[in-house]
Design a protein around this motif. Sequence first.
Motif, PDB file in Angstrom:
ATOM      1  N   PRO A 188      47.560  30.570  44.049  1.00 35.17           N
ATOM      2  CA  PRO A 188      47.545  30.864  43.903  1.00 35.17           C
ATOM      3  C   PRO A 188      47.267  32.423  42.952  1.00 35.17           C
ATOM      4  CG  PRO A 188      49.414  31.034  45.096  1.00 35.17           C
ATOM      5  CD  PRO A 188      49.421  29.298  44.372  1.00 35.17           C
ATOM      6  N   THR A 206      46.650  36.116  43.138  1.00 32.11           N
ATOM      7  CA  THR A 206      46.496  37.894  43.823  1.00 32.11           C
ATOM      8  C   THR A 206      46.468  38.587  42.579  1.00 32.11           C
ATOM      9  OG1 THR A 206      48.316  37.463  44.761  1.00 32.11           O
ATOM     10  CG2 THR A 206      46.718  36.200  46.088  1.00 32.11           C
ATOM     11  N   ASP A 258      40.488  31.935  38.277  1.00 29.72           N
ATOM     12  CA  ASP A 258      39.013  31.253  39.251  1.00 29.72           C
ATOM     13  C   ASP A 258      39.350  33.095  40.353  1.00 29.72           C
ATOM     14  OD1 ASP A 258      37.391  31.097  41.060  1.00 29.72           O
ATOM     15  OD2 ASP A 258      37.590  29.302  41.340  1.00 29.72           O
ATOM     16  N   LYS A 285      37.301  33.972  41.918  1.00 30.84           N
ATOM     17  CA  LYS A 285      36.916  33.969  43.719  1.00 30.84           C
ATOM     18  C   LYS A 285      36.664  34.000  44.418  1.00 30.84           C
ATOM     19  CE  LYS A 285      32.362  32.114  45.466  1.00 30.84           C
ATOM     20  NZ  LYS A 285      31.289  31.733  44.936  1.00 30.84           N
ATOM     21  N   ASN A 286      37.894  32.094  43.757  1.00 31.82           N
ATOM     22  CA  ASN A 286      38.529  31.692  45.139  1.00 31.82           C
ATOM     23  C   ASN A 286      40.451  31.965  45.396  1.00 31.82           C
ATOM     24  OD1 ASN A 286      36.989  29.823  46.428  1.00 31.82           O
ATOM     25  ND2 ASN A 286      36.515  28.877  44.018  1.00 31.82           N
ATOM     26  N   LYS A 287      40.346  33.491  43.737  1.00 30.55           N
ATOM     27  CA  LYS A 287      42.125  33.505  43.866  1.00 30.55           C
ATOM     28  C   LYS A 287      43.353  32.666  43.777  1.00 30.55           C
ATOM     29  CE  LYS A 287      41.676  37.680  47.027  1.00 30.55           C
ATOM     30  NZ  LYS A 287      41.632  38.900  45.435  1.00 30.55           N
ATOM     31  N   GLN A 288      42.797  31.941  42.558  1.00 30.02           N
ATOM     32  CA  GLN A 288      43.361  30.062  42.187  1.00 30.02           C
ATOM     33  C   GLN A 288      43.054  30.645  40.950  1.00 30.02           C
ATOM     34  OE1 GLN A 288      41.693  27.266  44.538  1.00 30.02           O
ATOM     35  NE2 GLN A 288      40.439  26.848  42.812  1.00 30.02           N
TER      36      GLN A 288
END
Length: 709
Positions: free
Chosen positions: A370, A372, A402, A404-407
């Motif tokens: 993850p 953030t 990424d 968009k997917n916070k990863q």
Amino acid sequence: MIRIVFVLVIVFLLCNCTSYSPELTEALVLSGENRKELLHVLEHYEHDEDTLKYKAACFLIENMRWHKSYKKIEYVDPKISKLYEKFDYLYTKILGGFDEIEALDGNQLLRERLYNYTQVLHDLMKITPLDTNVVVSHGVFEDVNEINASFLISHIDNAFKVWRESKYAKHLNFDAFCEYILPYRSFWGTTYYYSGAWLNKQFGKQIWRGNTPDFLGHLKRCNHYANRMLFFSYPFKLKERIGIYDLFLGTKNDCALLADNFCNIFRSCGFPVTVDYTIAYKAYNSRHFYCNFLDSTGMWWRFNPGSNMLSKTSPVGHTSLNLYRNMFAAQKDSPYFLKAKTEKIPGELASPCIKDVTAEQCEIVELILPFTSETKNNLAYLCTFSGDFKSGVIAVTWGTIDKKNKQVVFKSALHNTLYVPMYMKNGHLCPFGQPFYVLKDSLGKSGYRLCHLCDEANVEDTGDLLLTRKFPLKSHLMEEIKHMVGGHFEGANHEDFSDAKVLFTITETPKPYWQEYVLNNCREYLYYRYVAPESYPLANIAELEFLVRGDTTHPYTSSATPLPVFKEEDISSLQNDHWVQVMEKDISSMRNKVYFDKNIMTTSWRRLNPICLAKPFLVERIRMIPRNADNGIRPGDRYLLLYWDNEWKEFGVQKAKYNFLKFENVPQNKIYWLQNIDRGSEDLPFIYEDGRQKFIYDSVIVDNNVQIR
């Protein structure tokens, strides 16, 4: 910014009025005053009947913009090349009649001949020292601004010649030829000086000598030649590194220099070779460069230059982290091209031409973490401990963010490796998660699970740490110590020990620190010695002391080394130490012996010479420390304790009084790092559980393939 726009405009205009590709056009624009040299190369091959030569020239010039040197060799004294030519002539003459590969190491006559000539040369060089002149400029020198036409043309012609003629290169397609034979440099940042044509002329006759059946034979010939030429030149050394002559006259040939030179030599002679490297090890502060040979079946064979060993596995073993290959062409999946426009890259991963080849040697895992944090960056990194860096961490692989997917997706992570997830912020690495390692988990959905090392629930807790080491015990040293069982100490009054009496036999594996043996001795002897077991006749003793009572009348004594104290309650035992070390009459000569030199890092591997006293004397005890890496706590040395809290933070410095350190009120549930700031370079992070240190790659992350060596 204005310069970038200007370059882009020029590239656009040139692309519209020439047949050059955008990449080639941009390289020509960046070449500045050197453009005419590069254009001359293109014009030279433009109408060549071998159309691939023009394509090869384009390949080199297009990718020159990604390569640079940090030194430029302006001038080399001709005496250096003349000296080399004389040595080369002498070597060639000596080897006349010894063309079989087996003769290099196995022929006694050849060895004697080489030895005799070498001794004569050494004597001559001592009485006629050379005054050579080498001029080297230091800075940043872009290949595209430096390489001239004659260099490039001779190099390309030689590359095509050996591609067609060498049985080891004929199978290569054009793309493989461009990467593994054609390049004039083996990796980014090195200093080049001689073209492949020159290298082939100098080395080809030696590498291809006789009927050599395989690449290993050619490697042996190259190593033999380089080693003998180096021995010929001793004791003359160059003060500046200047490239290929460093093999013979260099101050110190490290792995990078050797790999660079050997790769260039083999390529010039028609062998597809690359340089791979690791920028970090799991347990050590180091890096390593080595070479790879590509055979006709597509198999890579690894070797360390200077070694006559070929292997399908990497010389760095399972203790290294990610492995990278130095390519000549830009690698579009490298951090250099994946980053955002203004994003900084850790220097160790900044080359535009690195290719991650870890999967060729290790099992890798695609790791998704993850993310953030707010950033404009495209990249994040898995970092690991490194005492070589001021920050204490080094980036070893990268992942793409990424948003968009916070990863973050890391494609080349390794199992059983301490990682800190980080990204670049204001030019520095900044963590976005806690340290962890990856364990295989066949039952889990992803096939792995993360194990975190810091307990965030108790971040305010403090406590005491009792520390006895900065680095774990080394497995191979512990194995060596086991072989000392059966060794014994003798006393004698005859120099040849014909009247020797065994005074003590080692029956248990010695400890890896100072210890004391009480001898079964009631007689005075003039000579004392240690005798290793016949089954393993190596002494493996770092320091040895023969002890007599402190009230002795012997005229030659020295203070005995105190036995180790690992906890506070044992301090009182030092008060009862009334023994001294008995010495030879010539104490300075005795101190020159490795087992009496007060240096634990020097070790006698052979049987120990006897100690000869001024007169017979009664020795009652022996103190000894076996072969040792000296990574325990040394009384008198200063130690710095750090702990990880999103960065390495200093807790405090202590000067050791005994063989332990006690730090009080230390933040708990952290990863710690203990440095000896007075000596040594080996240290490794640890956690503290159940009142003891647990080193990361010794007691925490246990990998049967990794041994602390």
